[in-house]
Design a protein around this motif. Structure first.
Motif, PDB file in Angstrom:
ATOM      1  N   GLN A 579      18.896 102.200  60.274  1.00  0.00           N
ATOM      2  CA  GLN A 579      18.176 103.663  60.291  1.00  0.00           C
ATOM      3  C   GLN A 579      18.471 104.445  58.885  1.00  0.00           C
ATOM      4  O   GLN A 579      17.686 105.077  58.442  1.00  0.00           O
ATOM      5  CB  GLN A 579      19.407 105.433  60.843  1.00  0.00           C
ATOM      6  CG  GLN A 579      19.706 104.730  62.315  1.00  0.00           C
ATOM      7  CD  GLN A 579      20.965 105.486  62.812  1.00  0.00           C
ATOM      8  OE1 GLN A 579      21.226 106.470  62.311  1.00  0.00           O
ATOM      9  NE2 GLN A 579      20.766 105.379  64.615  1.00  0.00           N
ATOM     10  N   LEU A 580      18.469 103.442  58.042  1.00  0.00           N
ATOM     11  CA  LEU A 580      17.703 104.104  56.694  1.00  0.00           C
ATOM     12  C   LEU A 580      17.226 103.765  56.086  1.00  0.00           C
ATOM     13  O   LEU A 580      16.615 102.992  56.666  1.00  0.00           O
ATOM     14  CB  LEU A 580      19.026 103.137  55.494  1.00  0.00           C
ATOM     15  CG  LEU A 580      21.093 103.382  55.789  1.00  0.00           C
ATOM     16  CD1 LEU A 580      21.146 101.705  54.788  1.00  0.00           C
ATOM     17  CD2 LEU A 580      21.484 104.753  55.034  1.00  0.00           C
ATOM     18  N   SER A 581      15.790 104.063  55.485  1.00  0.00           N
ATOM     19  CA  SER A 581      15.178 105.075  55.287  1.00  0.00           C
ATOM     20  C   SER A 581      14.407 104.053  53.805  1.00  0.00           C
ATOM     21  O   SER A 581      13.493 103.113  53.901  1.00  0.00           O
ATOM     22  CB  SER A 581      14.250 106.341  54.634  1.00  0.00           C
ATOM     23  OG  SER A 581      14.657 106.428  53.445  1.00  0.00           O
ATOM     24  N   ASP A 582      15.461 103.741  53.123  1.00  0.00           N
ATOM     25  CA  ASP A 582      15.564 103.107  51.502  1.00  0.00           C
ATOM     26  C   ASP A 582      15.651 101.027  51.533  1.00  0.00           C
ATOM     27  O   ASP A 582      16.820 101.331  52.403  1.00  0.00           O
ATOM     28  CB  ASP A 582      15.807 103.575  50.819  1.00  0.00           C
ATOM     29  CG  ASP A 582      15.700 102.555  48.875  1.00  0.00           C
ATOM     30  OD1 ASP A 582      16.548 101.965  49.272  1.00  0.00           O
ATOM     31  OD2 ASP A 582      15.184 103.597  49.004  1.00  0.00           O
ATOM     32  N   PRO A 583      14.994 100.398  51.740  1.00  0.00           N
ATOM     33  CA  PRO A 583      15.160  98.926  51.763  1.00  0.00           C
ATOM     34  C   PRO A 583      15.759  98.549  51.408  1.00  0.00           C
ATOM     35  O   PRO A 583      16.429  97.461  51.367  1.00  0.00           O
ATOM     36  CB  PRO A 583      13.381  98.419  51.196  1.00  0.00           C
ATOM     37  CG  PRO A 583      12.717  99.356  50.253  1.00  0.00           C
ATOM     38  CD  PRO A 583      13.479 101.107  50.680  1.00  0.00           C
ATOM     39  N   TYR A 584      16.361  98.821  49.633  1.00  0.00           N
ATOM     40  CA  TYR A 584      17.545  98.604  48.843  1.00  0.00           C
ATOM     41  C   TYR A 584      18.778  98.821  49.512  1.00  0.00           C
ATOM     42  O   TYR A 584      19.715  98.193  49.316  1.00  0.00           O
ATOM     43  CB  TYR A 584      17.243  99.265  47.792  1.00  0.00           C
ATOM     44  CG  TYR A 584      16.636  98.498  46.686  1.00  0.00           C
ATOM     45  CD1 TYR A 584      17.145  97.071  46.211  1.00  0.00           C
ATOM     46  CD2 TYR A 584      14.985  98.887  46.571  1.00  0.00           C
ATOM     47  CE1 TYR A 584      15.848  96.504  45.304  1.00  0.00           C
ATOM     48  CE2 TYR A 584      14.160  98.125  46.155  1.00  0.00           C
ATOM     49  CZ  TYR A 584      14.304  97.050  44.690  1.00  0.00           C
ATOM     50  OH  TYR A 584      14.146  96.144  44.541  1.00  0.00           O
ATOM     51  N   LEU A 585      19.230  99.990  50.119  1.00  0.00           N
ATOM     52  CA  LEU A 585      19.654 100.529  50.636  1.00  0.00           C
ATOM     53  C   LEU A 585      20.169  99.544  51.713  1.00  0.00           C
ATOM     54  O   LEU A 585      21.527  99.209  52.301  1.00  0.00           O
ATOM     55  CB  LEU A 585      19.898 101.578  51.081  1.00  0.00           C
ATOM     56  CG  LEU A 585      20.391 102.595  50.039  1.00  0.00           C
ATOM     57  CD1 LEU A 585      19.981 104.361  50.202  1.00  0.00           C
ATOM     58  CD2 LEU A 585      21.414 102.193  48.672  1.00  0.00           C
ATOM     59  N   ARG A 586      19.340  98.961  53.007  1.00  0.00           N
ATOM     60  CA  ARG A 586      19.450  98.498  54.097  1.00  0.00           C
ATOM     61  C   ARG A 586      19.859  97.166  53.491  1.00  0.00           C
ATOM     62  O   ARG A 586      20.599  96.501  53.799  1.00  0.00           O
ATOM     63  CB  ARG A 586      18.147  98.282  54.780  1.00  0.00           C
ATOM     64  CG  ARG A 586      17.769  99.011  55.637  1.00  0.00           C
ATOM     65  CD  ARG A 586      16.076  99.833  56.922  1.00  0.00           C
ATOM     66  NE  ARG A 586      14.967  98.467  56.183  1.00  0.00           N
ATOM     67  CZ  ARG A 586      14.431  99.587  55.727  1.00  0.00           C
ATOM     68  NH1 ARG A 586      14.235 100.997  54.967  1.00  0.00           N
ATOM     69  NH2 ARG A 586      13.140  99.004  54.676  1.00  0.00           N
ATOM     70  N   ALA A 587      19.025  96.656  52.374  1.00  0.00           N
ATOM     71  CA  ALA A 587      19.632  94.528  52.187  1.00  0.00           C
ATOM     72  C   ALA A 587      21.043  95.074  51.493  1.00  0.00           C
ATOM     73  O   ALA A 587      21.275  94.207  51.335  1.00  0.00           O
ATOM     74  CB  ALA A 587      18.662  94.888  51.034  1.00  0.00           C
ATOM     75  N   THR A 588      21.299  96.390  51.003  1.00  0.00           N
ATOM     76  CA  THR A 588      22.963  96.456  50.418  1.00  0.00           C
ATOM     77  C   THR A 588      23.802  95.844  51.667  1.00  0.00           C
ATOM     78  O   THR A 588      24.904  95.364  51.688  1.00  0.00           O
ATOM     79  CB  THR A 588      23.350  97.806  50.223  1.00  0.00           C
ATOM     80  OG1 THR A 588      21.861  98.049  48.482  1.00  0.00           O
ATOM     81  CG2 THR A 588      24.621  98.151  49.314  1.00  0.00           C
ATOM     82  N   PHE A 589      24.152  97.344  52.472  1.00  0.00           N
ATOM     83  CA  PHE A 589      24.132  97.107  53.684  1.00  0.00           C
ATOM     84  C   PHE A 589      24.117  95.857  53.804  1.00  0.00           C
ATOM     85  O   PHE A 589      25.213  94.868  55.415  1.00  0.00           O
ATOM     86  CB  PHE A 589      24.130  98.060  54.592  1.00  0.00           C
ATOM     87  CG  PHE A 589      25.050  99.398  54.326  1.00  0.00           C
ATOM     88  CD1 PHE A 589      26.246  99.605  53.948  1.00  0.00           C
ATOM     89  CD2 PHE A 589      24.405 100.227  53.753  1.00  0.00           C
ATOM     90  CE1 PHE A 589      26.945 100.535  53.833  1.00  0.00           C
ATOM     91  CE2 PHE A 589      25.247 101.524  53.032  1.00  0.00           C
ATOM     92  CZ  PHE A 589      26.832 102.086  53.278  1.00  0.00           C
TER      93      PHE A 589
END
Length: 865
Positions: A579-589
């Motif tokens: 559900q996160l829109s930012d790719p870097y935040l998705r990659a972080t989790f």
């Protein structure tokens, strides 16, 4: 219109009327669509409707119809029937009734089918019909509807029937079948007839023999004379259209094979040499633009041909069509579904000039154009406009490689130029040893540059268990380290402390924060096991960005990190990550919740920059997995033409292929050429692909007359190859064309002080060409021959001679001349003259030579050396 046999024909006199016939004959009038359309009207196009004016149901078994071609307010039809009769009929009371034409029947001696009927286009009284074969009867009958024997017989023998009294005034084609016929436009008694599936015959009713010319052919159907040229005919048979020239009637001048059987072919009356044809079971209209068909006047070397194209009007399975007699390219089509009013659009010839002008023909009468200053042109996204703007700004030629990225106006190109600056810096300070290639890629540093095919080619990596030190946890992460990996990480922009294995380039993270890339900075911190640092970055970003709430929530989620694989935190993160829109935040989790060192969700996150994904792989993938990942990523980026792949390929043959793919997609030959001359080693510059880019860009600059930019490009190219440019300017003889300067250079290197040049102190002089002995031009001021040694002098001293063999002479002795009037002289004489005069020193020449010189306009006068 329920009959299978359907035909349509525009009136040759009334531009807004046409007839259709099948089981009945209908007369329509065309009008523009108004606000309301009556139910009795038929919509035949988006802008026109057809009103049904009248219907004639008196005639059955109609085989052919022709409309009276002379200007009259009413319409008179000649109807050919199955029994051979030609009946003259109208739609109600008309002016033709008083002439006795309405209802008149023109019948042959023996009944048989009438295949064709045609009014004479010059003499309105004449009408001809073509009939099927009958043993001893003629098949081509000519009638005069006003002066036939019927008129005399009707007066003296009232008891005789009309049909028995009318007789043709001329006949032809005994015991033959006439399939189709057509009058010549400029010969009132001549016509051409298709006979017996065997011949085309030209008949002249003024001649007793009648048949004046014939040619054998099976193409005897839809015979028609070109309305613009009486010499040209068209006919067809099955799937073949033939075009004839009556001056060379032995064989067709052009044969056009078609994919399906032809059902109808017609000349367009408003366009020269244009044919329209229909094919069986085809919904398309086929157009044939005949070229060079006039063999008689075009020369024997001209081969006729046809430009063919297909248009698909909004009709289905058309049965027939008819060209409008006046309106250009307009036609009517008829099918079982109804009528269609359609205009064939002209071919548009588009010319896209190198100076960003787009020109095209408009309505066959004018030419329109748009240029790069027009708003509509900007929507075309023409790369040449941006290319010219970049060239004026000296894009690609600035001394610092990173400076060129700011002029590119493209984020991908900007990143590439900055990477080229980074890679050169790492090579120049010996961080990466690569003497032959100043821009090595990651694969080259890892020794996977295509020449090495296995992971054994680079040093085995060391596995390090690094703890999450800043959160007070004993949990560790597996990180792979080697000297080659460290160098490759620096190519990605990541720098690490060798002792602590920590990211120490805080300037990098600070720059990302200044640019507002808080999610990226936080993700890189997490990848380097700096969880607390990442939370601080997100909190700072939450106070500055509009999406502050989201970053606060993400920071809060990170603060609850747990290394327990069965924890509720990990379960919720896995469900919410997408559900996160930012790719870097998705990659972080994805990194924090990865199982068994499986990082596919990080490595395949396309929203992340390529350098960050590669850097992550360099840290967390084993040697085998790293090799496989880099191989697939390189292939993918190369196929996409993504310049970010240059990080992996570097200045190698793979990099050349990547640039070539980028060029195929974008057309940006400028960037490819400039990157080539600034980054590729001399050996790769000789590749054929690279030379094509360079030559194309140079030709483009020449076409734009950007001479200065072209010169700077050539200088940069020569600098990159360390190659001395060849001499490009010579003084050559006007008579024999041989170089005078090359000859004198040979003399200047002659033997000894008393050799061929002599040892006198006088400067070398010559008054004629050393090759052909023709006199050299004279100086317009001193009238002496311009006989210098073309810029070379010799020394009178033996000791200095070897050093001054090739020393330039004074500029005052150089050849100089005006590029307009071609007058000139010694440089110092010409310079002194134009200090006091504006016109040429030659008598009677009014050329203002000095005012044509750009340097003179700028006020920079030449100085005598």
């Amino acid at each position: 219109m329920s009959s299978v046999k359907l035909e349509v024909q525009w009136s040759p006199i009334h531009s807004n009327k046409f007839i259709t016939w099948g089981t009945e004959i209908c007369l329509y009038e065309v009008a523009q669509i108004k606000d309301t359309v009556r139910p009795s009207c038929i919509k035949i196009s988006d802008s026109t409707i057809a009103h049904l004016l009248a219907t004639n149901t008196s005639h059955h078994y109609v085989k052919c119809i022709d409309i009276y071609p002379q200007p009259e307010p009413d319409i008179l039809l000649a109807v050919g029937q199955a029994n051979g009769k030609v009946v003259l009929t109208t739609f109600g009371p008309t002016a033709f009734d008083s002439l006795g034409l309405t209802g008149k029947e023109l019948a042959p001696k023996h009944a048989r089918q009438c295949n064709a009927v045609a009014w004479n286009p010059v003499d309105p009284n004449l009408i001809v019909c073509g009939l099927d074969k009958y043993r001893t009867d003629h098949s081509v009958l000519l009638w005069d509807v006003l002066k036939s024997p019927f008129d005399i017989e009707r007066i003296h023998h009232h008891s005789t029937s009309q049909s028995d009294s009318v007789r043709p005034i001329s006949e032809s084609g005994i015991s033959e079948t006439a399939h189709s016929l057509a009058w010549f436009n400029n010969e009132p008694r001549c016509l051409v007839v298709g006979i017996n599936n065997k011949h085309l015959k030209i008949i002249d009713f003024r001649d007793a023999v009648k048949v004046v010319n014939a040619t054998p052919t099976k193409a005897v159907y839809s015979l028609s004379v070109d309305p613009h040229n009486d010499y040209h005919l068209v006919s067809h048979i099955e799937n073949q259209i033939t075009i004839w020239d009556t001056r060379y009637f032995e064989k067709p001048v052009l044969t056009l094979p078609q994919s399906r059987p032809v059902t109808k072919v017609l000349w367009c009356p408003t366009r020269h040499n244009l044919l329209g044809s229909l094919q069986k079971d085809s919904g398309a209209l086929h157009l044939h633009d005949v070229q060079h068909c006039g063999i008689g006047g075009g020369g024997e070397d001209t081969e006729p041909g046809a430009l063919e194209r297909t248009v698909i009007p909004p009709w289905s399975s058309p049965a027939s069509f008819s060209w409008h007699p006046i309106h250009v390219n307009r036609l009517l089509g008829i099918s079982q579904q109804g009528l269609t009013d359609y205009t064939v659009f002209e071919r548009i010839t588009v010319n896209w000039a190198t100076r960003s002008y787009l020109a095209w023909n408009h309505a066959s009468k004018s030419i329109k154009y748009i240029c790069s200053n027009d708003n509509i042109y900007k929507s075309l996204d023409d790369i040449s406009v941006l290319t010219k703007s970049r060239a004026n700004a000296e894009y690609g030629l600035l001394p610092e490689l990173s400076q060129n990225g700011d002029l590119a106006e493209n984020e991908t190109l900007k990143n590439l130029w900055q990477w080229l600056y980074l890679s050169r810096s790492l090579v120049d300070d010996d961080t990466i040893q690569s003497p032959e290639n100043k821009h090595p890629g990651v694969r080259m540093v890892l020794k996977l540059d295509g020449q090495q095919n296995s992971t054994n080619s680079f040093i085995k990596s060391e596995l390090v268990h690094r703890p999450w030190t800043d959160i007070g946890s004993n949990h560790t992460a597996k990180i792979y380290r080697s000297s080659d990996r460290d160098k490759a990480l620096q190519l990605c922009g990541w720098r690490f402390d060798k002792e602590t294995n920590a990211l120490y380039n805080h300037l990098f993270l600070e720059r990302l924060e200044r640019e507002g890339a808080y999610p990226r900075a936080a993700a890189i911190s997490v990848f380097n096991l700096g969880l607390r640092q990442a939370i601080e970055i997100l909190n700072r970003g939450a106070s500055k960005m509009s999406l502050a709430t989201n970053l606060n929530i993400v920071a809060m989620a990170l603060s609850g990190f747990s290394e327990d694989r069965n924890s509720m935190w990990r379960e919720l993160c896995l469900k919410s990550r997408s559900q996160l829109s930012d790719p870097y935040l998705r990659a972080t989790f994805a990194f924090l919740t990865a199982d068994n060192d499986s990082y596919e969700n990080v490595l395949n996150e396309n929203g992340m920059a390529v350098e960050d994904r590669v850097a992550f792989a360099l840290m967390f993938l084993s040697d085998n997995k790293l090799h496989e990942y880099l191989k697939k990523l390189t292939q993918k980026l190369s196929e996409e033409g993504n310049l970010a792949g240059f990080l992996l390929t570097g200045a190698s043959i793979e990099g050349v292929q990547l640039l070539n793919r980028y060029l195929e997609i974008t057309g940006d030959v400028q960037s490819c050429s400039l990157i080539a001359i600034r980054a590729l080693p001399p050996k790769l510059l000789q590749e054929n692909q690279v030379q094509v880019w360079i030559d194309s860009y140079r030709a483009l600059l020449d076409a734009w007359k950007m001479w200065n930019q072209r010169a700077h490009f050539d200088i940069a190219m020569r600098t990159s190859t360390n190659e001395k440019p060849p001499q490009q300017v010579y003084i050559s003889c006007n008579f024999c064309g041989k170089s005078i300067s090359a000859y004198m250079q040979g003399l200047s290197r002659a033997r000894g002080p008393f050799g061929r040049l002599g040892g006198t102190s006088n400067k070398l002089k010559m008054s004629s060409c050393p090759s052909c002995r023709k006199p050299l031009p004279r100086c317009a001021i001193c009238l002496m021959h311009m006989g210098t040694v073309s810029g070379l002098q010799t020394s009178t001293s033996n000791t200095n001679r070897s050093e001054e063999d090739n020393k330039l002479t004074e500029f005052s002795s150089w050849f100089t001349w005006c590029q307009t009037c071609r007058h000139g002289g010694h440089a110092n004489h010409i310079t002194n003259w134009f200090r006091h005069h504006s016109e040429c020193p030659v008598t009677t020449c009014r050329c203002r030579c000095s005012s044509l010189d750009a340097s003179f306009k700028a006020g920079s006068l030449l100085q005598i050396i």
